[in-house]
Motif scaffolding. Sequence first.
Motif, PDB file in Angstrom:
ATOM      1  N   ASN A 120       0.842  -1.194   0.000  1.00  0.00           N
ATOM      2  CA  ASN A 120       0.000   0.000   0.000  1.00  0.00           C
ATOM      3  C   ASN A 120       0.879   1.247   0.000  1.00  0.00           C
ATOM      4  O   ASN A 120       1.523   1.569   0.994  1.00  0.00           O
ATOM      5  N   GLY A 121       0.903   1.956  -1.125  1.00  0.00           N
ATOM      6  CA  GLY A 121       1.753   3.136  -1.266  1.00  0.00           C
ATOM      7  C   GLY A 121       1.252   4.351  -0.532  1.00  0.00           C
ATOM      8  O   GLY A 121       1.947   5.378  -0.488  1.00  0.00           O
ATOM      9  N   ASN A 122       0.046   4.291   0.042  1.00  0.00           N
ATOM     10  CA  ASN A 122      -0.512   5.445   0.743  1.00  0.00           C
ATOM     11  C   ASN A 122      -0.026   5.550   2.186  1.00  0.00           C
ATOM     12  O   ASN A 122      -0.254   6.555   2.848  1.00  0.00           O
ATOM     13  N   LEU A 123       0.635   4.513   2.670  1.00  0.00           N
ATOM     14  CA  LEU A 123       1.079   4.514   4.063  1.00  0.00           C
ATOM     15  C   LEU A 123       2.418   5.238   4.222  1.00  0.00           C
ATOM     16  O   LEU A 123       3.195   5.323   3.260  1.00  0.00           O
ATOM     17  N   PRO A 124       2.712   5.752   5.411  1.00  0.00           N
ATOM     18  CA  PRO A 124       3.987   6.447   5.642  1.00  0.00           C
ATOM     19  C   PRO A 124       5.184   5.523   5.412  1.00  0.00           C
ATOM     20  O   PRO A 124       5.119   4.322   5.693  1.00  0.00           O
ATOM     21  N   PHE A 181       9.245   3.624  -1.567  1.00  0.00           N
ATOM     22  CA  PHE A 181       9.788   2.613  -2.479  1.00  0.00           C
ATOM     23  C   PHE A 181       8.705   1.990  -3.357  1.00  0.00           C
ATOM     24  O   PHE A 181       9.007   1.309  -4.336  1.00  0.00           O
ATOM     25  N   VAL A 182       7.433   2.229  -3.033  1.00  0.00           N
ATOM     26  CA  VAL A 182       6.333   1.637  -3.796  1.00  0.00           C
ATOM     27  C   VAL A 182       6.121   2.427  -5.083  1.00  0.00           C
ATOM     28  O   VAL A 182       5.998   3.648  -5.064  1.00  0.00           O
ATOM     29  N   THR A 183       6.094   1.731  -6.216  1.00  0.00           N
ATOM     30  CA  THR A 183       5.863   2.374  -7.511  1.00  0.00           C
ATOM     31  C   THR A 183       4.388   2.265  -7.885  1.00  0.00           C
ATOM     32  O   THR A 183       3.614   1.551  -7.227  1.00  0.00           O
TER      33      THR A 183
END
Length: 276
Positions: free
Chosen positions: A109-113, A117-119
Amino acid sequence: MTKSLYKLSNRNLKNILTAVIVYLFSAPAYAQTESRNWNGKKCAVVLTYDDALNIHLDKVIPMLDSYQFKGTFYLIGSSPVVSERIPEWRAAAKTGHELGNHTLNHPCNGNLPGREFVTSETDLSKYTVARAVKETRITNSLLKAIDGKTERTFAYPCGDFTTNDTLYYNYLKNDFAAARGVSPGYLSMKGVDFSNVNSFFQNGSTAEQMIAQVEEAEKKSSFIVFLFHGVGGEHPLNIDLEEHRKLLEYLKKRKKDIWVATMVDVAKYIRENQNK
């Protein structure tokens, strides 16, 4: 003189009889409290390693083999360390190590602090449930092509469970023996949630700290799952190779009381015994 000796011998006899009675009544009580529910041992230990790193093949598996232990390695299907080293992963599986499923692209989940590194391609929040399920099953097909096995376990990338507020593993329960999460906990055999098996995340841990966790599992007649990434390097989340060796040394010395096994074997054992 004779009378005093008689009194002394009587007193000694009473003491001996008292000691015998205490032993006879306390020994069975002790035996009943010593639980050996884990394949005839006091507790179980599962060693898991995430992300398919070179160090796992080069250092960890040889070290495990030297102590006659088997680990669970959660492989990312798209990782070049998988595609470029298939013969070595196959050889590891043949000797008893588990090749677990860590999805095709390791979506988080790229929305988390802290998730810089998430694309966009690996952002679980942008996945549909259908995509998450499909990619996981593709990875199962790849792993079966490597090890020929149909039974294995799953590990949530980053410990993230949902996409669009849906627990996507709900659609994969029949594909796996269990799914390993990232929350620590010592559970009784009857309390295990196969959709989120507890694990103890290790980063910078010393052997002393890890051994203390094993001893706590033993005290609670439970089991413990260790979650490793780097072991001696190659990952920001890392423990020292020598600390890892010290843990294995301890487990080897305690082999009469501690069962070290793969995640799939422990999960199957729990399923077979938790209702007994």
